[in-house]
Design a protein around this motif. Structure first.
Motif, PDB file in Angstrom:
ATOM      1  N   CYS A 105       0.856  -1.179   0.000  1.00 30.92           N
ATOM      2  CA  CYS A 105       0.000   0.000   0.000  1.00 30.92           C
ATOM      3  C   CYS A 105       0.893   1.230   0.000  1.00 30.92           C
ATOM      4  CB  CYS A 105      -0.973   0.017   1.177  1.00 30.92           C
ATOM      5  SG  CYS A 105      -0.220  -0.174   2.777  1.00 30.92           S
ATOM      6  N   ILE A 106       0.430   2.272  -0.636  1.00 26.47           N
ATOM      7  CA  ILE A 106       1.215   3.496  -0.744  1.00 26.47           C
ATOM      8  C   ILE A 106       0.430   4.656  -0.137  1.00 26.47           C
ATOM      9  CG2 ILE A 106       2.316   2.602  -2.832  1.00 26.47           C
ATOM     10  CD1 ILE A 106       0.796   4.668  -4.444  1.00 26.47           C
ATOM     11  N   ALA A 107       1.156   5.605   0.418  1.00 19.62           N
ATOM     12  CA  ALA A 107       0.527   6.767   1.041  1.00 19.62           C
ATOM     13  C   ALA A 107       1.317   8.021   0.665  1.00 19.62           C
ATOM     14  CB  ALA A 107       0.483   6.612   2.561  1.00 19.62           C
ATOM     15  N   PHE A 108       0.613   9.041   0.204  1.00 25.49           N
ATOM     16  CA  PHE A 108       1.229  10.314  -0.156  1.00 25.49           C
ATOM     17  C   PHE A 108       1.668  11.028   1.109  1.00 25.49           C
ATOM     18  CE2 PHE A 108       0.648  14.924  -1.213  1.00 25.49           C
ATOM     19  CZ  PHE A 108       1.723  15.024  -2.085  1.00 25.49           C
ATOM     20  N   GLN A 109       2.893  11.587   1.105  1.00 26.67           N
ATOM     21  CA  GLN A 109       3.471  12.198   2.292  1.00 26.67           C
ATOM     22  C   GLN A 109       3.586  13.720   2.222  1.00 26.67           C
ATOM     23  OE1 GLN A 109       4.622  10.036   5.026  1.00 26.67           O
ATOM     24  NE2 GLN A 109       3.226   8.813   3.794  1.00 26.67           N
ATOM     25  N   GLY A 110       3.266  14.321   1.082  1.00 25.90           N
ATOM     26  CA  GLY A 110       3.439  15.759   0.918  1.00 25.90           C
ATOM     27  C   GLY A 110       4.578  16.055  -0.048  1.00 25.90           C
ATOM     28  N   TRP A 111       5.095  17.315  -0.016  1.00 21.26           N
ATOM     29  CA  TRP A 111       6.184  17.663  -0.940  1.00 21.26           C
ATOM     30  C   TRP A 111       7.096  18.711  -0.324  1.00 21.26           C
ATOM     31  CZ3 TRP A 111       1.286  19.350  -3.356  1.00 21.26           C
ATOM     32  CH2 TRP A 111       1.054  20.723  -3.223  1.00 21.26           C
ATOM     33  N   GLN A 112       8.254  18.863  -0.965  1.00 19.30           N
ATOM     34  CA  GLN A 112       9.201  19.916  -0.629  1.00 19.30           C
ATOM     35  C   GLN A 112       9.512  20.706  -1.892  1.00 19.30           C
ATOM     36  OE1 GLN A 112      12.530  17.744   1.098  1.00 19.30           O
ATOM     37  NE2 GLN A 112      11.875  18.322   3.144  1.00 19.30           N
ATOM     38  N   ALA A 113       9.700  22.010  -1.732  1.00 18.15           N
ATOM     39  CA  ALA A 113      10.025  22.851  -2.882  1.00 18.15           C
ATOM     40  C   ALA A 113      11.452  22.572  -3.347  1.00 18.15           C
ATOM     41  CB  ALA A 113       9.889  24.329  -2.509  1.00 18.15           C
ATOM     42  N   THR A 114      11.671  22.692  -4.647  1.00 17.64           N
ATOM     43  CA  THR A 114      13.002  22.565  -5.230  1.00 17.64           C
ATOM     44  C   THR A 114      13.315  23.830  -6.016  1.00 17.64           C
ATOM     45  OG1 THR A 114      12.118  21.470  -7.194  1.00 17.64           O
ATOM     46  CG2 THR A 114      12.852  20.055  -5.393  1.00 17.64           C
ATOM     47  N   GLU A 115      14.598  24.086  -6.242  1.00 21.18           N
ATOM     48  CA  GLU A 115      14.992  25.319  -6.918  1.00 21.18           C
ATOM     49  C   GLU A 115      14.801  25.244  -8.424  1.00 21.18           C
ATOM     50  OE1 GLU A 115      18.897  26.489  -5.858  1.00 21.18           O
ATOM     51  OE2 GLU A 115      18.443  26.728  -3.731  1.00 21.18           O
ATOM     52  N   ARG A 116      15.034  24.073  -9.009  1.00 19.28           N
ATOM     53  CA  ARG A 116      14.950  23.965 -10.460  1.00 19.28           C
ATOM     54  C   ARG A 116      14.280  22.648 -10.845  1.00 19.28           C
ATOM     55  NH1 ARG A 116      19.884  26.638  -9.907  1.00 19.28           N
ATOM     56  NH2 ARG A 116      20.019  28.550 -11.143  1.00 19.28           N
ATOM     57  N   PRO A 117      13.545  22.627 -11.943  1.00 18.84           N
ATOM     58  CA  PRO A 117      13.098  23.817 -12.676  1.00 18.84           C
ATOM     59  C   PRO A 117      12.074  24.597 -11.876  1.00 18.84           C
ATOM     60  CG  PRO A 117      12.120  21.868 -13.616  1.00 18.84           C
ATOM     61  CD  PRO A 117      13.093  21.384 -12.583  1.00 18.84           C
ATOM     62  N   ASP A 118      11.859  25.835 -12.256  1.00 15.79           N
ATOM     63  CA  ASP A 118      10.971  26.722 -11.524  1.00 15.79           C
ATOM     64  C   ASP A 118       9.574  26.113 -11.426  1.00 15.79           C
ATOM     65  OD1 ASP A 118      10.284  29.063 -10.173  1.00 15.79           O
ATOM     66  OD2 ASP A 118       9.455  29.943 -11.990  1.00 15.79           O
ATOM     67  N   GLY A 119       8.997  26.144 -10.218  1.00 14.88           N
ATOM     68  CA  GLY A 119       7.657  25.626 -10.011  1.00 14.88           C
ATOM     69  C   GLY A 119       7.584  24.152  -9.716  1.00 14.88           C
ATOM     70  N   THR A 120       8.729  23.488  -9.613  1.00 11.86           N
ATOM     71  CA  THR A 120       8.745  22.050  -9.376  1.00 11.86           C
ATOM     72  C   THR A 120       8.875  21.754  -7.893  1.00 11.86           C
ATOM     73  OG1 THR A 120       9.783  21.669 -11.519  1.00 11.86           O
ATOM     74  CG2 THR A 120       9.928  19.886  -9.926  1.00 11.86           C
ATOM     75  N   VAL A 121       8.185  20.703  -7.442  1.00 11.78           N
ATOM     76  CA  VAL A 121       8.307  20.232  -6.065  1.00 11.78           C
ATOM     77  C   VAL A 121       8.700  18.765  -6.093  1.00 11.78           C
ATOM     78  CG1 VAL A 121       6.604  21.874  -5.199  1.00 11.78           C
ATOM     79  CG2 VAL A 121       5.860  19.575  -5.896  1.00 11.78           C
ATOM     80  N   ALA A 122       9.331  18.316  -5.006  1.00  9.55           N
ATOM     81  CA  ALA A 122       9.648  16.898  -4.845  1.00  9.55           C
ATOM     82  C   ALA A 122       8.555  16.284  -3.992  1.00  9.55           C
ATOM     83  CB  ALA A 122      11.015  16.730  -4.195  1.00  9.55           C
TER      84      ALA A 122
END
Length: 203
Positions: free
Chosen positions: A48-65
């Motif tokens: 089973c998988i569960a979404f944990q949220g995200w962290q902002a990244t610098e590049r490319p602009d507007g992308t999150v991990a």
């Protein structure tokens, strides 16, 4: 919804990779504590998988991990060693870890902005909340491990418009103004320059 789309693609990829050797591959609500999550997967062995949220990244602009936990729960009535290593009839936790990591790491979901990365594999027992008995996994006939998966996502909204694009860099031109300054003035290219360079890059 890009998060749901990627989540569905993860489930589909894992389902195909295990080719019927698991009894369930599903998603679970984020924030579910580990003991409840493992008990809720009644049809083990399964994932089973569960979404944990995200962290902002610098590049490319507007992308999150964006992060997912991929819980791999092995079940075998023959004992703890069989749950980890498997037997002729049932897949074990070690093989589940290896297969899941192999098909998810460096794979790019169609809805993602880049390749997924498996950043961590861990025994779930060590992450159980305080006050819960880790031995309950043994008495229930289950072993649980988890992979942490990071997936780059490009967040866009109705007002964001399409992501910016750049034309190919083909030609570089420079007008040089050697002291004393003043004869190279806008608009450029200037009518009279001290020196000029024009470079056309091969395509």
């Amino acid at each position: 919804m890009i998060i749901a789309a990627v989540e569905d693609q993860i489930i589909a990829r894992l389902t195909a990779a295990f080719a019927g050797r698991l009894r369930e591959v599903a998603h679970r609500p984020a924030g579910t504590d580990v003991a409840t999550l493992v008990r809720s997967l009644l049809r083990a062995p399964g994932i089973c998988i569960a979404f944990q949220g995200w962290q902002a990244t610098e590049r490319p602009d507007g992308t999150v991990a964006a992060g997912w936990k991929v819980y791999l729960i092995a079940a075998n009535a023959s004992g703890e060693a069989a749950r980890r290593r498997g037997d002729d009839a049932t897949i074990g936790a070690y093989e589940m870890l290896e297969v899941a990591a192999r098909v998810l790491d460096r794979w790019r979901p169609a809805s993602a902005a880049g390749a997924a990365v498996v950043t961590l594999a861990e025994l779930v027992d060590a992450a159980m909340p305080a006050g819960l008995d880790p031995a309950s996994f043994g008495t229930s006939g289950r072993s649980a491990y988890a992979l942490t998966l990071a997936v780059p996502l490009l967040l866009t909204g109705p007002d964001a418009g399409p992501p910016p694009t750049l034309d190919p860099f083909v030609t570089f031109h420079a007008d040089w103004d050697v002291p004393a300054h003043g004869n190279v003035t806008p608009p450029l290219p200037a009518a009279a320059t001290d020196a000029a360079d024009t470079i056309t890059l091969p395509q």
